[in-house]
Design an enzyme around this catalytic site. Structure first.
Site, short mmCIF file in Angstrom:
data_model
loop_
_atom_site.label_atom_id
_atom_site.label_comp_id
_atom_site.label_asym_id
_atom_site.label_seq_id
_atom_site.Cartn_x
_atom_site.Cartn_y
_atom_site.Cartn_z
N ASP A 177 54.52 37.20 34.26
CA ASP A 177 54.13 37.55 35.15
C ASP A 177 53.43 36.40 36.59
O ASP A 177 53.31 36.31 37.02
CB ASP A 177 52.59 37.97 34.27
CG ASP A 177 53.07 39.34 33.39
OD1 ASP A 177 53.72 40.41 33.70
OD2 ASP A 177 52.14 39.54 32.63
N ASN A 273 45.11 37.53 41.13
CA ASN A 273 44.37 37.88 39.45
C ASN A 273 43.66 37.30 40.21
O ASN A 273 42.24 38.21 39.84
CB ASN A 273 44.73 36.86 38.80
CG ASN A 273 46.45 37.98 37.61
OD1 ASN A 273 46.51 38.90 38.18
ND2 ASN A 273 46.59 36.90 36.97
N ASP A 303 29.21 29.63 30.59
CA ASP A 303 30.21 28.60 30.34
C ASP A 303 31.59 29.36 31.91
O ASP A 303 31.91 28.38 32.59
CB ASP A 303 31.90 28.91 29.75
CG ASP A 303 31.28 28.23 28.55
OD1 ASP A 303 30.76 27.55 27.85
OD2 ASP A 303 32.28 28.12 27.71
#
Length: 432
Positions: A177, A273, A303
């Site tokens: 990918d 992405n 986070d």
């Protein structure tokens, strides 16, 4: 949303011979070119004719010309213009002559497939092959005397230095990918169609197997294929206190206000992405404000936060607890990373909205941002990250069609909904 510059970009793309009415304004009839009709009675069609709109009010119309020669195949039977993945077909307004072959670096298992493919494209298909220079610098390739004669015919390029726009007709990826993500990063505007072979580890975005590459590549060159338009994010990072001593990615686009002494710099990226904002090496919680179309909607404490496309929903976002979204759904997903709140759930917002991320005034530390896992940089107080839907999607060539390919990837790569089946109950009659 700030769509001004991109509207100018799509003002005069080449209109293929199949486009209805050669002089129509591109972008205003996008749905008419590739949407499949839903059945409507004649009376319904006439009653809605005055008020019917054939594109979303929430985002820009995607560019439907991909590279110098590829475009969307027109659907002349469309009545009510609703985008349907099954109607997205690839066509060429001129026969493709050039192809970019992207090979995963430092993978010895790809050397033989790479050589076979390049020989086939050069000797059999008489195509101009573009290859990255560092791929040919591999000793296993440069030292092969038999392949050397073929390699001399290749056109080479260097990332960050050479512009491939309007040179490449389509792209072939050999690897996982990451090769598709890398191909996307090479084109900051219109992207040629991408054919990705599964020669990596996961292969969620790479539907083709290399065993029958000759027939599959021939089929693509002949224009017989379905495509899925994978939307990208247009990201601008504003650095308020940028200094020349700071590390700068040469690939990024630098926008200034004309003042040479100005310390404000804007870097622009196209992301396939996700954009990830995290706390970096600090032990403190990340504390960033999230704005939607100029309005503060929440503060993210944890986070970090992931802003992803539907394509990226099956990557980092799903690992952080988000839902999986089909690439044809026009949306942007916002996913917190380990939020310090039990009620902070991932949300999906319409494609085309403008998101802005800034450090909160109460933040004890800086944040860090990365784009598709690359170009990582620090975000300080006063800096901001603006994200919206890009007008330039990645046309990914399908093995069968967008729906079947996606669900097959879910089953094979992510093992979605896989479990041991229950035994059926035995009735009393069956016991005897």
């Amino acid at each position: 949303m700030d769509g001004g510059p991109e509207v100018r970009k799509e003002a005069a793309p080449y209109c293929c011979a199949t486009c209805e009415g050669g002089g129509e304004v591109p972008g205003l009839s996008v749905a008419r070119r590739y949407t499949k009709s839903r059945s409507l009675s004649a009376s319904s069609a006439s009653s809605y004719s005055e008020y019917r709109r054939n594109q979303s009010l929430h985002g820009p119309s995607p560019v439907t010309t991909f590279g110098p020669k590829a475009c969307m195949l027109q659907n002349p039977h469309a009545v009510m213009h609703i985008q349907d993945p099954a109607s997205q077909k690839l066509t060429w307004n001129k026969p493709p002559k050039s192809v970019l072959v992207i090979k995963k670096i430092r993978d010895a298992s790809l050397l033989q497939p790479f050589k076979e493919l390049c020989i086939f494209l050069t000797e059999v298909k008489n195509m101009i092959v573009y290859v990255e220079k560092k791929v040919l610098d591999d000793p296993a390739i440069s030292g092969d005397e038999n392949f050397g004669a073929i390699a001399k015919k290749f056109c080479t390029f260097r990332e960050d230095f050479d512009d491939l726009s309007n040179r490449v007709d389509f792209i072939i990826c050999l690897g996982g990918d990451g090769t598709l993500l890398y191909a996307s990063s090479l084109f900051q505007e219109s992207v040629p169609p991408v054919m990705a072979f599964h020669l990596g580890s996961l292969g969620f975005l790479t539907p083709f197997k290399f065993d029958t590459y000759q027939s599959q590549v021939t089929q693509i060159i002949e224009g017989n294929a379905a495509i899925v338009l994978r939307s990208r994010l247009k990201v601008q990072v504003l650095k308020e206190n940028w200094e020349k001593k700071d590390t700068m990615d040469e690939k990024s686009i630098i926008l200034t206000n004309g003042d040479a002494e100005s310390s404000r710099k804007v870097m622009q990226y196209q992301v396939l992405n996700e954009v990830v904002v995290d706390r970096g090496p600090s032990s403190y919680l990340s504390n960033v404000d999230l704005y939607l179309d100029g309005h503060l909607i929440t503060t993210v404490q944890g986070d970090g936060v992931i802003v992803s496309t539907p394509t990226g929903s099956t990557a980092y976002a799903v690992a952080a607890g988000a839902s999986m979204i089909h690439p044809n759904v026009p949306a942007i997903m916002i996913t917190p990373i380990c939020p310090h709140s039990l009620s902070f759930r991932p949300i999906v917002v319409p494609a085309g909205v403008e998101l802005k991320i800034k450090l909160s005034r109460e933040a004890r530390n800086t944040a860090w941002v990365s784009f598709d896992g690359r170009k990582r940089q620090e975000i300080c107080h006063g800096d901001s990250i603006t994200i919206t839907t890009s007008c330039f999607p990645v046309p990914s060539i399908c093995f069968r069609d967008p729906v079947n390919d996606w669900f097959e990837s879910l089953a094979q790569c992510l093992h979605w909904n896989v479990r041991k089946k229950q035994n059926y109950l035995i009735s009393e009659d069956e016991e005897f």
